[in-house]
Design a protein around this motif. Sequence first.
Motif, PDB file in Angstrom:
ATOM      1  N   LEU A 146       0.821  -1.211   0.000  1.00 36.40           N
ATOM      2  CA  LEU A 146       0.000   0.000   0.000  1.00 36.40           C
ATOM      3  C   LEU A 146       0.854   1.259   0.000  1.00 36.40           C
ATOM      4  O   LEU A 146       0.546   2.212  -0.704  1.00 36.40           O
ATOM      5  N   THR A 147       1.934   1.264   0.786  1.00 38.43           N
ATOM      6  CA  THR A 147       2.738   2.477   0.933  1.00 38.43           C
ATOM      7  C   THR A 147       4.023   2.467   0.118  1.00 38.43           C
ATOM      8  O   THR A 147       4.517   3.516  -0.263  1.00 38.43           O
ATOM      9  N   GLY A 148       4.611   1.296  -0.097  1.00 42.32           N
ATOM     10  CA  GLY A 148       5.883   1.208  -0.794  1.00 42.32           C
ATOM     11  C   GLY A 148       7.061   1.647   0.054  1.00 42.32           C
ATOM     12  O   GLY A 148       8.153   1.842  -0.455  1.00 42.32           O
ATOM     13  N   ALA A 170      -1.411   8.559   6.715  1.00 41.52           N
ATOM     14  CA  ALA A 170       0.025   8.809   6.563  1.00 41.52           C
ATOM     15  C   ALA A 170       0.352   9.227   5.129  1.00 41.52           C
ATOM     16  O   ALA A 170       1.154  10.145   4.911  1.00 41.52           O
ATOM     17  N   LEU A 171      -0.254   8.572   4.159  1.00 43.99           N
ATOM     18  CA  LEU A 171       0.000   8.919   2.759  1.00 43.99           C
ATOM     19  C   LEU A 171      -0.524  10.312   2.430  1.00 43.99           C
ATOM     20  O   LEU A 171       0.103  11.050   1.670  1.00 43.99           O
ATOM     21  N   ARG A 172      -1.645  10.682   3.009  1.00 39.74           N
ATOM     22  CA  ARG A 172      -2.160  12.043   2.813  1.00 39.74           C
ATOM     23  C   ARG A 172      -1.205  13.070   3.395  1.00 39.74           C
ATOM     24  O   ARG A 172      -1.007  14.125   2.821  1.00 39.74           O
ATOM     25  N   ARG A 173      -0.634  12.750   4.551  1.00 40.18           N
ATOM     26  CA  ARG A 173       0.302  13.683   5.203  1.00 40.18           C
ATOM     27  C   ARG A 173       1.593  13.818   4.414  1.00 40.18           C
ATOM     28  O   ARG A 173       2.153  14.902   4.318  1.00 40.18           O
ATOM     29  N   HIS A 174       2.080  12.745   3.877  1.00 42.69           N
ATOM     30  CA  HIS A 174       3.399  12.778   3.240  1.00 42.69           C
ATOM     31  C   HIS A 174       3.367  13.182   1.773  1.00 42.69           C
ATOM     32  O   HIS A 174       4.238  13.914   1.325  1.00 42.69           O
ATOM     33  N   ARG A 175       2.436  12.662   1.011  1.00 48.62           N
ATOM     34  CA  ARG A 175       2.233  12.994  -0.394  1.00 48.62           C
ATOM     35  C   ARG A 175       3.473  12.921  -1.292  1.00 48.62           C
ATOM     36  O   ARG A 175       3.441  13.313  -2.433  1.00 48.62           O
ATOM     37  N   LEU A 224      -1.163   2.456 -10.086  1.00 48.30           N
ATOM     38  CA  LEU A 224      -2.583   2.088 -10.090  1.00 48.30           C
ATOM     39  C   LEU A 224      -3.377   3.152  -9.345  1.00 48.30           C
ATOM     40  O   LEU A 224      -2.836   3.848  -8.480  1.00 48.30           O
ATOM     41  N   ASP A 225      -4.682   3.223  -9.633  1.00 52.77           N
ATOM     42  CA  ASP A 225      -5.483   4.162  -8.846  1.00 52.77           C
ATOM     43  C   ASP A 225      -5.595   3.621  -7.417  1.00 52.77           C
ATOM     44  O   ASP A 225      -5.389   2.430  -7.176  1.00 52.77           O
ATOM     45  N   PRO A 226      -5.882   4.481  -6.450  1.00 52.73           N
ATOM     46  CA  PRO A 226      -5.843   4.070  -5.030  1.00 52.73           C
ATOM     47  C   PRO A 226      -6.684   2.848  -4.685  1.00 52.73           C
ATOM     48  O   PRO A 226      -6.243   1.984  -3.938  1.00 52.73           O
ATOM     49  N   LEU A 227      -7.892   2.743  -5.227  1.00 53.81           N
ATOM     50  CA  LEU A 227      -8.732   1.586  -4.898  1.00 53.81           C
ATOM     51  C   LEU A 227      -8.129   0.302  -5.465  1.00 53.81           C
ATOM     52  O   LEU A 227      -8.084  -0.727  -4.781  1.00 53.81           O
ATOM     53  N   ASP A 228      -7.637   0.357  -6.697  1.00 48.84           N
ATOM     54  CA  ASP A 228      -7.027  -0.834  -7.292  1.00 48.84           C
ATOM     55  C   ASP A 228      -5.752  -1.226  -6.549  1.00 48.84           C
ATOM     56  O   ASP A 228      -5.479  -2.409  -6.354  1.00 48.84           O
ATOM     57  N   ARG A 229      -4.980  -0.251  -6.120  1.00 47.77           N
ATOM     58  CA  ARG A 229      -3.770  -0.519  -5.337  1.00 47.77           C
ATOM     59  C   ARG A 229      -4.141  -1.248  -4.050  1.00 47.77           C
ATOM     60  O   ARG A 229      -3.512  -2.222  -3.661  1.00 47.77           O
ATOM     61  N   GLU A 230      -5.189  -0.782  -3.429  1.00 42.34           N
ATOM     62  CA  GLU A 230      -5.624  -1.409  -2.184  1.00 42.34           C
ATOM     63  C   GLU A 230      -6.168  -2.815  -2.420  1.00 42.34           C
ATOM     64  O   GLU A 230      -5.890  -3.737  -1.651  1.00 42.34           O
ATOM     65  N   LEU A 231      -6.921  -3.003  -3.479  1.00 42.08           N
ATOM     66  CA  LEU A 231      -7.442  -4.332  -3.810  1.00 42.08           C
ATOM     67  C   LEU A 231      -6.310  -5.325  -4.042  1.00 42.08           C
ATOM     68  O   LEU A 231      -6.321  -6.429  -3.500  1.00 42.08           O
ATOM     69  N   ILE A 232      -5.324  -4.927  -4.837  1.00 45.32           N
ATOM     70  CA  ILE A 232      -4.182  -5.802  -5.105  1.00 45.32           C
ATOM     71  C   ILE A 232      -3.457  -6.125  -3.800  1.00 45.32           C
ATOM     72  O   ILE A 232      -3.062  -7.266  -3.558  1.00 45.32           O
ATOM     73  N   SER A 233      -3.312  -5.134  -2.951  1.00 48.76           N
ATOM     74  CA  SER A 233      -2.628  -5.345  -1.670  1.00 48.76           C
ATOM     75  C   SER A 233      -3.386  -6.323  -0.784  1.00 48.76           C
ATOM     76  O   SER A 233      -2.787  -7.196  -0.159  1.00 48.76           O
ATOM     77  N   LEU A 234      -4.695  -6.193  -0.721  1.00 51.28           N
ATOM     78  CA  LEU A 234      -5.498  -7.095   0.113  1.00 51.28           C
ATOM     79  C   LEU A 234      -5.521  -8.517  -0.453  1.00 51.28           C
ATOM     80  O   LEU A 234      -5.408  -9.483   0.299  1.00 51.28           O
ATOM     81  N   VAL A 235      -5.646  -8.647  -1.766  1.00 52.17           N
ATOM     82  CA  VAL A 235      -5.644  -9.972  -2.380  1.00 52.17           C
ATOM     83  C   VAL A 235      -4.295 -10.652  -2.162  1.00 52.17           C
ATOM     84  O   VAL A 235      -4.229 -11.845  -1.857  1.00 52.17           O
ATOM     85  N   ALA A 236      -3.221  -9.897  -2.291  1.00 47.74           N
ATOM     86  CA  ALA A 236      -1.879 -10.466  -2.156  1.00 47.74           C
ATOM     87  C   ALA A 236      -1.589 -10.956  -0.743  1.00 47.74           C
ATOM     88  O   ALA A 236      -0.763 -11.847  -0.562  1.00 47.74           O
ATOM     89  N   THR A 237      -2.269 -10.423   0.258  1.00 43.97           N
ATOM     90  CA  THR A 237      -2.036 -10.891   1.629  1.00 43.97           C
ATOM     91  C   THR A 237      -2.584 -12.292   1.845  1.00 43.97           C
ATOM     92  O   THR A 237      -2.174 -12.969   2.779  1.00 43.97           O
ATOM     93  N   ALA A 265      -5.422  -0.524  10.045  1.00 43.98           N
ATOM     94  CA  ALA A 265      -4.164  -0.325   9.316  1.00 43.98           C
ATOM     95  C   ALA A 265      -4.399   0.479   8.037  1.00 43.98           C
ATOM     96  O   ALA A 265      -3.613   1.377   7.708  1.00 43.98           O
ATOM     97  N   ARG A 266      -5.462   0.173   7.330  1.00 45.38           N
ATOM     98  CA  ARG A 266      -5.783   0.904   6.094  1.00 45.38           C
ATOM     99  C   ARG A 266      -5.986   2.376   6.382  1.00 45.38           C
ATOM    100  O   ARG A 266      -5.448   3.246   5.688  1.00 45.38           O
ATOM    101  N   ASN A 267      -6.770   2.686   7.396  1.00 46.15           N
ATOM    102  CA  ASN A 267      -7.022   4.080   7.738  1.00 46.15           C
ATOM    103  C   ASN A 267      -5.745   4.797   8.162  1.00 46.15           C
ATOM    104  O   ASN A 267      -5.515   5.945   7.782  1.00 46.15           O
ATOM    105  N   ALA A 268      -4.917   4.128   8.932  1.00 43.53           N
ATOM    106  CA  ALA A 268      -3.643   4.723   9.351  1.00 43.53           C
ATOM    107  C   ALA A 268      -2.743   4.979   8.140  1.00 43.53           C
ATOM    108  O   ALA A 268      -2.089   6.027   8.040  1.00 43.53           O
ATOM    109  N   ALA A 269      -2.717   4.030   7.205  1.00 40.03           N
ATOM    110  CA  ALA A 269      -1.884   4.190   6.004  1.00 40.03           C
ATOM    111  C   ALA A 269      -2.388   5.331   5.131  1.00 40.03           C
ATOM    112  O   ALA A 269      -1.595   6.146   4.645  1.00 40.03           O
ATOM    113  N   LEU A 270      -3.699   5.403   4.941  1.00 42.40           N
ATOM    114  CA  LEU A 270      -4.254   6.486   4.123  1.00 42.40           C
ATOM    115  C   LEU A 270      -3.975   7.841   4.757  1.00 42.40           C
ATOM    116  O   LEU A 270      -3.646   8.804   4.051  1.00 42.40           O
TER     117      LEU A 270
END
Length: 158
Positions: free
Chosen positions: A22-24, A65-70, A106-119, A58-63
């Motif tokens: 999700l974050t890289g 953090a990503l909003r803060r850092h950009r 990827l767009d944010p939703l697709d990035r998240e989907l790939i991340s969740l599926v990969a877990t 975790a998702r909410n915390a990551a989002l």
Amino acid sequence: METYEHFYTENKVRLMAYLMRLTGDAQLSLDLMQESFTRYLAGYGRNGNNRPLLFTIARNAALDALRRHREEPSADCESEASGLDPECRCIAKEAVDRMFAAIRRLDPLDRELISLVATEAFSYKAIGKLLDISEGNVKIRVHRARLRLRSILADGDK
């Protein structure tokens, strides 16, 4: 206490992998993982065993953090591949960086989907509930995101 320890042990690797995708960013992911378990423990006690809730935290915390850092995060896999010789370590790091760069395109939703599926921690139905979309939509978007990733990675080889 054993219940929470078991819950932590069973989920820490999957949660870290999800956050990395999700974050890289390895360090940010580690911080977010610790923060997520801490919030989960504080809010739901030691007897909780709710993986979807943990991933939502975790998702909410990551989002946040990503909003803060950009800024573009970079993956730091040196420590993970430290047992390899320098050339192999460099090749492994480049491959990981390339994959994270492709995922970030990827767009944010697709990035998240790939991340969740990969877990491999959730079914498509559970992912749909987490993201408030239908199971069918999850399947379609995951398929399209995989095709897009494949295309991005193939374009990078040219």
